[in-house]
Motif scaffolding. Structure first.
Motif, PDB file in Angstrom:
ATOM      1  N   GLY A   1       0.619  -1.187   0.026  1.00 40.05           N
ATOM      2  CA  GLY A   1      -0.012   0.114   0.032  1.00 40.05           C
ATOM      3  C   GLY A   1       0.732   1.356   0.152  1.00 40.05           C
TER       4      GLY A   1
ATOM      5  N   LYS B   1       3.535   2.069  -4.599  1.00 38.61           N
ATOM      6  CA  LYS B   1       4.551   1.347  -5.745  1.00 38.61           C
ATOM      7  C   LYS B   1       4.012   1.191  -7.163  1.00 38.61           C
ATOM      8  CE  LYS B   1       5.668  -2.087  -3.137  1.00 38.61           C
ATOM      9  NZ  LYS B   1       4.894  -2.071  -2.110  1.00 38.61           N
ATOM     10  N   SER B   2       2.939   0.507  -6.964  1.00 44.25           N
ATOM     11  CA  SER B   2       2.382   0.271  -8.240  1.00 44.25           C
ATOM     12  C   SER B   2       1.648   1.753  -8.821  1.00 44.25           C
ATOM     13  CB  SER B   2       1.104  -0.682  -8.063  1.00 44.25           C
ATOM     14  OG  SER B   2       1.744  -2.063  -7.541  1.00 44.25           O
ATOM     15  N   THR B   3       1.111   2.061  -7.867  1.00 52.51           N
ATOM     16  CA  THR B   3       0.420   3.628  -8.286  1.00 52.51           C
ATOM     17  C   THR B   3       1.582   4.488  -8.933  1.00 52.51           C
ATOM     18  OG1 THR B   3      -0.843   3.403  -6.340  1.00 52.51           O
ATOM     19  CG2 THR B   3      -0.615   5.429  -7.642  1.00 52.51           C
TER      20      THR B   3
HETATM   21  N1  LIG Z   1      -7.932   1.954  -7.981  1.00 50.17           N
HETATM   22  C1  LIG Z   1      -7.818   2.371  -6.884  1.00 50.17           C
HETATM   23  N2  LIG Z   1      -8.749   3.423  -6.337  1.00 50.17           N
HETATM   24  C2  LIG Z   1      -8.592   3.663  -5.052  1.00 50.17           C
HETATM   25  N3  LIG Z   1      -7.540   3.302  -4.144  1.00 50.17           N
HETATM   26  C3  LIG Z   1      -6.593   2.781  -4.671  1.00 50.17           C
HETATM   27  C4  LIG Z   1      -6.773   2.121  -5.912  1.00 50.17           C
HETATM   28  N4  LIG Z   1      -5.465   1.197  -6.356  1.00 50.17           N
HETATM   29  C5  LIG Z   1      -4.889   1.412  -5.160  1.00 50.17           C
HETATM   30  N5  LIG Z   1      -5.488   2.405  -4.312  1.00 50.17           N
HETATM   31  C6  LIG Z   1      -4.935   2.516  -2.764  1.00 50.17           C
HETATM   32  O1  LIG Z   1      -3.611   3.077  -2.752  1.00 50.17           O
HETATM   33  C7  LIG Z   1      -2.588   2.748  -2.048  1.00 50.17           C
HETATM   34  C8  LIG Z   1      -1.675   2.272  -2.989  1.00 50.17           C
HETATM   35  O2  LIG Z   1      -1.680   1.192  -3.715  1.00 50.17           O
HETATM   36  P1  LIG Z   1      -0.556   0.642  -4.501  1.00 50.17           P
HETATM   37  O3  LIG Z   1      -1.261  -0.551  -5.317  1.00 50.17           O
HETATM   38  O4  LIG Z   1      -0.085   1.606  -5.409  1.00 50.17           O
HETATM   39  O5  LIG Z   1       0.259   0.022  -3.449  1.00 50.17           O
HETATM   40  P2  LIG Z   1       1.537  -0.809  -3.643  1.00 50.17           P
HETATM   41  O6  LIG Z   1       2.866  -0.015  -3.084  1.00 50.17           O
HETATM   42  O7  LIG Z   1       1.942  -1.161  -5.048  1.00 50.17           O
HETATM   43  O8  LIG Z   1       1.330  -1.946  -2.740  1.00 50.17           O
HETATM   44  P3  LIG Z   1       1.677  -3.528  -3.058  1.00 50.17           P
HETATM   45  O9  LIG Z   1       2.707  -4.073  -2.402  1.00 50.17           O
HETATM   46  O10 LIG Z   1       0.407  -4.297  -2.069  1.00 50.17           O
HETATM   47  O11 LIG Z   1       1.588  -4.197  -4.286  1.00 50.17           O
HETATM   48  C9  LIG Z   1      -3.181   1.361  -1.255  1.00 50.17           C
HETATM   49  O12 LIG Z   1      -3.766   2.143  -0.031  1.00 50.17           O
HETATM   50  C10 LIG Z   1      -4.747   1.229  -2.095  1.00 50.17           C
HETATM   51  O13 LIG Z   1      -5.606   0.699  -1.167  1.00 50.17           O
END
Ligand SMILES: Nc1ncnc2c1ncn2[C@@H]1O[C@H](COP(=O)(O)OP(=O)(O)OP(=O)(O)O)[C@@H](O)[C@H]1O
Ligand SMILES: [Mg+2]
Lengths: 370, 264
Positions: B42, B45-47
């Motif tokens: 969360g 990173k993906s974002t």
């Molecule tokens: N489409 C979306 N709409 C609303 N909130 C989102 C969406 N996608 C992700 N989030 C929220 O944004 C935050 C960051 O998500 P993200 O997927 O970028 O995290 P991450 O670092 O890739 O996590 P992970 O290690 O679990 O893959 C999280 O709190 C998630 O709940």
């Protein structure tokens, strides 16, 4: 068979093919419900256009209905974006609202004119041949047939032209966007075609059959193949078969044509679900059975090989011993012994099972594997 | 450093609804590095990757790839999404998925030709998947699916690669093979930005690192960034089990073999 009957079958087949083509992408996008939503919501567009123009001319109707279809998709998208509801719930909220507004308008202001709910749900295929298309004084066939053909050609052309883009946007919308193929644009283009197909088909066959044809045959085709082009072709084929068989059955039992066709799509789906070679229930069931037999036979080989040459072998090798040792029922033990003997893994003499050379090899492979 | 910047992110803020997921993130990635993005679940990173690719709109800030916005640099960027982001029951085969990497070069409406098929096959061979070209994608193991995704990015022949957890759910052999591939790409002058989850292997696999947790915690050469203090900032004191900057001495992974030399 009369000309009218042949024309009815032709109309139904063309509509079926058209619905199945576009429906394939609905199934792959897990948006089956969208066909439901669009084919109902377009009623509102038709009614509103009727009030505006006071006529049932086809083209304005199609335009209005298509606009309502796209509006439905847009409203669903808006709701999904609030993240308060998921897509299926959003669809379930939007289209009953639009549909019921349409129904209220009809029953309140247009009860006596020709726009009744039965016709919307089940169509009027029987009357389709009476509405002829006259060009330069010549009768060239039922209007509905030409309408269906035009829409079918549009659908086919769209899928042939944008096959690659549709595939990419359906399989991986993220990559599609990253590569600059707007998945949103493709989504709306597809939904516009779904709307056009639904509205042009539903006058003939009604909204229930539109949904059945868009989803049933492609869903059955999905179970039969791993290749998208084959899935498209099979979907069309199964849709046409449903339409033709459905008509014949309706004719025989003197029942509702659209109802009988919709039933056929369901029947064909269930048959495919049972007998599909890889994903069908029967093949899955027999695969599990075979795996179970394979596993049990291997356990038997290992058991025998562990005791071969040991003093207790005479006791351990007895067929009757298996039921106690493995807690197998007698029929199952017999089945497993047969399974192993057919493969020349064991031989039986005086009620005693012995490993063959092949059986010994299999047993040692199994032990290495585990 | 006089290397050009492959990726530059300035003051990037991204929010889903009103909730900020990335706050004022700055990042400079010089050309030719093999970089890990590390942070808790969360962390965004993906974002971050999706925003760079224009898949998620940003509330503020800007992204530059070799000095230009992404829309002008699509040809330079290859993307490996998280494996779980697509439906592997889709009716198509491995070769077809790899071909998708070439769709932009092919353009609207035109179909892939023989030449493109050959490129896709070569790319599958590079990840040791040549003999699976005709295999329906649902019949591939998780690691094989991941390799197909890598092959799809390779065939894009990009300069900058963005990869979201390419090591997720693969076995040790595949992981070594992927690392070897990443190193080959780096040796060829490519820039690789990889979301990574295993802190144990950061120092061993990567030479550049970004620690992210909604905010930019630190970024730069692994040796400078991978410190206990920074990790505590990123993870909030929950990382007692890693020894920063000791990864390369663990020796639990031998020098990765090249996929190319294994001949499939
Ligand atoms: N489409 C979306 N709409 C609303 N909130 C989102 C969406 N996608 C992700 N989030 C929220 O944004 C935050 C960051 O998500 P993200 O997927 O970028 O995290 P991450 O670092 O890739 O996590 P992970 O290690 O679990 O893959 C999280 O709190 C998630 O709940
Ligand atoms: Mg992630």
């Amino acid at each position: 068979m009369s000309t009218a009957q042949i024309e009815i079958i032709l109309i139904a087949s063309v509509v079926a093919a058209s619905c199945a083509l576009i429906g394939t992408f609905l199934v792959l996008r897990k948006m089956a419900l969208m066909s439901d939503a669009i084919s109902h919501a377009i009623l509102l567009g038709i009614v509103v256009m009727f009030f505006l123009t006071r006529s049932r001319a086809s083209l304005p109707m199609i335009l209005a209905a298509t606009a309502t279809g796209v509006l439905t998709v847009y409203l669903v998208e808006l709701l999904v974006q609030t993240r308060l509801v998921k897509e299926d719930a959003a669809i379930g909220l939007v289209f009953p609202a639009l549909f019921s507004i349409g129904v209220i308008l009809i029953s309140r202001y247009a009860a006596n004119i020709h726009l009744d709910i039965d016709a919307v749900l089940l169509g009027e295929l029987v009357f389709a041949p009476f509405d002829r298309l006259i060009v330069a004084g010549r009768d060239i066939g039922p209007k509905t047939l030409w309408l269906g053909l035009s829409v079918g050609v549009i659908n086919l052309a769209f899928i042939l032209l944008f096959y690659k883009e549709l595939k990419l946007a359906t399989f991986d919308p993220g990559l599609a966007a990253a590569l600059g193929f707007s998945p949103v644009l493709i989504h709306y283009a597809l939904m516009t075609l779904v709307s056009v197909t639904a509205v042009s088909s539903f006058e003939a066959v009604g909204s229930i059959l539109v949904i059945a044809l868009m989803i049933g045959p492609p869903a059955a085709a999905y179970l039969l193949t791993d290749r998208l082009p084959v899935m498209l072709a099979l979907g069309v084929l199964l849709a046409v078969v449903s339409a033709v068989l459905g008509y014949l059955i309706a004719y025989l039992v003197n029942g509702s044509i659209a109802g009988s066709m919709a039933t056929m799509t369901g029947v064909i789906f269930v048959i495919v679900l049972m007998v599909a070679p890889q994903r069908g229930l029967i093949s899955r069931w027999s695969r599990q059975r075979r795996q179970r037999a394979q596993f049990a036979a291997e356990a038997l080989l290992v058991h025998l090989s562990q005791h071969t040459g040991q003093p207790e072998f005479a006791a351990e090798c007895a067929v009757t011993h298996l039921t106690g040792h493995f807690r197998w029922s007698e029929p199952f033990a017999a089945q497993i012994v047969r399974f192993a003997r057919q493969r020349d893994w064991i031989e039986e003499s005086d009620g005693c099972l012995r490993l063959t050379r092949a059986g010994t090899r299999v047993a040692s492979q199994v032990m290495v594997r585990s | 450093m006089d290397r050009p910047l492959a990726l530059e992110v300035r003051d990037l803020t991204v929010a889903y609804e009103e909730k900020p997921v990335l706050w004022d993130v700055d990042l400079e990635v010089p050309e030719g590095v093999l970089m890990a993005i590390v942070g808790p679940n969360g962390a965004g990173k993906s974002t971050l990757i999706k925003t760079v690719l224009g898949l998620v709109p940003s509330a503020a800030g800007q992204v530059r790839i070799y000095g230009q916005p992404y829309a002008r640099r699509r040809e330079l960027v290859g993307y490996v999404p998280q494996r779980g982001s697509v439906d592997w029951d889709f009716p198509t085969n491995a070769l077809d998925v790899v071909l998708m990497g070439l769709y932009r070069k092919i353009g609207w409406i035109r179909r892939p030709a023989r030449r493109e098929r050959e490129l896709a096959l070569e790319s599958l061979a590079k990840v040791g998947m040549a003999e699976y070209a005709d295999r329906q994608i649902s019949q591939l193991s998780g690691g094989q699916q991941q390799r197909v995704f890598l092959a799809r990015a390779l065939v894009q022949d990009a300069q900058v690669y963005l990869m979201d957890e390419p090591f997720a759910g693969v076995d040790a052999t595949t992981e070594r093979a992927i690392v070897a591939l990443l190193r080959e790409l780096r040796a060829a002058g490519k820039t690789l930005i990889v979301v990574h989850h295993d802190l144990q292997t950061v120092s061993e696999y990567f030479d550049w690192l970004m620690l992210l947790n909604v905010r930019h915690i630190a970024s730069g050469p692994v040796a400078e960034v991978f410190t206990a203090d920074n990790l505590r900032d990123a993870y909030g004191g929950r990382v007692a089990f890693v020894t920063p900057n000791a990864g390369s001495e663990n020796g639990h992974l031998s020098e990765p073999q090249s996929l190319l030399s294994r001949g499939g």
